[in-house]
Motif scaffolding. Structure first.
Motif, PDB file in Angstrom:
ATOM      1  N   ALA A   1       1.692  -0.174   4.728  1.00 28.96           N
ATOM      2  CA  ALA A   1       0.506  -0.336   5.569  1.00 28.96           C
ATOM      3  C   ALA A   1      -0.749   0.077   4.810  1.00 28.96           C
ATOM      4  O   ALA A   1      -1.777  -0.604   4.869  1.00 28.96           O
ATOM      5  CB  ALA A   1       0.648   0.484   6.848  1.00 28.96           C
ATOM      6  N   LEU A   2      -0.693   1.171   4.075  1.00 28.87           N
ATOM      7  CA  LEU A   2      -1.834   1.605   3.276  1.00 28.87           C
ATOM      8  C   LEU A   2      -2.158   0.606   2.172  1.00 28.87           C
ATOM      9  O   LEU A   2      -3.323   0.298   1.918  1.00 28.87           O
ATOM     10  CB  LEU A   2      -1.559   2.991   2.674  1.00 28.87           C
TER      11      LEU A   2
ATOM     12  N   ALA B   1      -1.544  -2.588   2.198  1.00 30.46           N
ATOM     13  CA  ALA B   1      -2.135  -3.766   2.841  1.00 30.46           C
ATOM     14  C   ALA B   1      -3.600  -3.511   3.183  1.00 30.46           C
ATOM     15  O   ALA B   1      -4.457  -4.398   3.012  1.00 30.46           O
ATOM     16  CB  ALA B   1      -1.347  -4.128   4.099  1.00 30.46           C
ATOM     17  N   THR B   2      -3.923  -2.312   3.650  1.00 24.93           N
ATOM     18  CA  THR B   2      -5.309  -1.965   3.967  1.00 24.93           C
ATOM     19  C   THR B   2      -6.171  -1.973   2.712  1.00 24.93           C
ATOM     20  O   THR B   2      -7.290  -2.496   2.707  1.00 24.93           O
ATOM     21  CB  THR B   2      -5.379  -0.583   4.653  1.00 24.93           C
ATOM     22  N   ILE B   3      -5.646  -1.419   1.624  1.00 22.33           N
ATOM     23  CA  ILE B   3      -6.386  -1.414   0.361  1.00 22.33           C
ATOM     24  C   ILE B   3      -6.646  -2.841  -0.106  1.00 22.33           C
ATOM     25  O   ILE B   3      -7.753  -3.182  -0.523  1.00 22.33           O
ATOM     26  CB  ILE B   3      -5.621  -0.598  -0.710  1.00 22.33           C
ATOM     27  N   LYS B   4      -5.639  -3.700  -0.022  1.00 24.35           N
ATOM     28  CA  LYS B   4      -5.818  -5.105  -0.418  1.00 24.35           C
ATOM     29  C   LYS B   4      -6.879  -5.783   0.445  1.00 24.35           C
ATOM     30  O   LYS B   4      -7.737  -6.511  -0.050  1.00 24.35           O
ATOM     31  CB  LYS B   4      -4.495  -5.859  -0.323  1.00 24.35           C
TER      32      LYS B   4
ATOM     33  N   HIS C   1       4.554  10.271  14.252  1.00 26.74           N
ATOM     34  CA  HIS C   1       4.331  10.075  12.824  1.00 26.74           C
ATOM     35  C   HIS C   1       5.147   8.885  12.335  1.00 26.74           C
ATOM     36  O   HIS C   1       6.315   8.733  12.679  1.00 26.74           O
ATOM     37  CB  HIS C   1       4.745  11.322  12.034  1.00 26.74           C
ATOM     38  N   ALA C   2       4.484   8.069  11.510  1.00 26.71           N
ATOM     39  CA  ALA C   2       5.201   6.950  10.913  1.00 26.71           C
ATOM     40  C   ALA C   2       6.027   7.459   9.740  1.00 26.71           C
ATOM     41  O   ALA C   2       5.668   8.426   9.076  1.00 26.71           O
ATOM     42  CB  ALA C   2       4.207   5.895  10.438  1.00 26.71           C
TER      43      ALA C   2
END
Length: 171
Positions: free
Chosen positions: A103-104, A106-109, A94-95
């Motif tokens: 990270a989330l 960045a993914t949304i962007k 687990h992170a």
């Protein structure tokens, strides 16, 4: 050899080397170490053909060589040995929260940034299809495929009917 002769000598499941496209003596091609999965038959062009495992299209009998079991096994083993081994999966665990949130975000962007090129592509598709007035295929596509795209996406792509439907719904 014609299809009848092939079927008389080689039943479905015969071990073969098959060459889709080009035989080795005619250039560089792919050799399939496989087996037949149908009886041989005539193609629409009149060529004798057969379907083999691992290939989606038929292959002309001129590109299919039945082989003895020991030859086929040796080729299959050599083929398997030449393939790189599958990587061993690593347990990731687990992170931590402070790693996950950036990270989330960045993914949304990244997803938001990819939205505009997709909208532009859909706009082009919609304009192209609606400009084909009277084209039965285009009208069928608009009725069956385009209407499956979410209403707000169709409106963003320039579909005036979708925009009006959204406005009526108060969205």
């Amino acid at each position: 050899m014609n299809a009848e002769q092939f079927n008389a000598r080689y039943p479905v499941g015969t071990l073969v080397f098959a060459y889709p496209g080009v035989r080795p003596e005619d250039g560089t091609g792919t050799r399939l170490v496989t087996r037949t999965r149908t009886d041989a038959q005539l193609s629409a062009s009149g060529d004798p053909v057969v379907w083999v495992e691992g290939e989606g299209a038929y292959i002309c009998l001129t590109h299919v060589d039945p082989v003895a079991e020991d030859v086929w096994e040796a080729a299959r083993k050599a083929e398997t040995a030449a393939q790189p081994p599958e990587p061993t999966p690593q347990r990731l665990g687990h992170a931590a929260r402070d790693e996950t949130i950036p990270a989330l975000l960045a993914t949304i962007k990244e997803l938001r940034d990819s939205r505009q090129p997709l909208i532009e592509a859909l706009t082009l598709v919609h304009k192209s299809m609606t400009s084909c007035v009277g084209d039965e295929w285009a009208m069928e596509w608009l009725g069956e495929v385009w209407t499956q795209i979410p209403l707000n996406v169709r409106a963003a792509a320039g579909d005036k009917d979708a925009a009006a439907e959204l406005a009526e719904a108060g969205a």
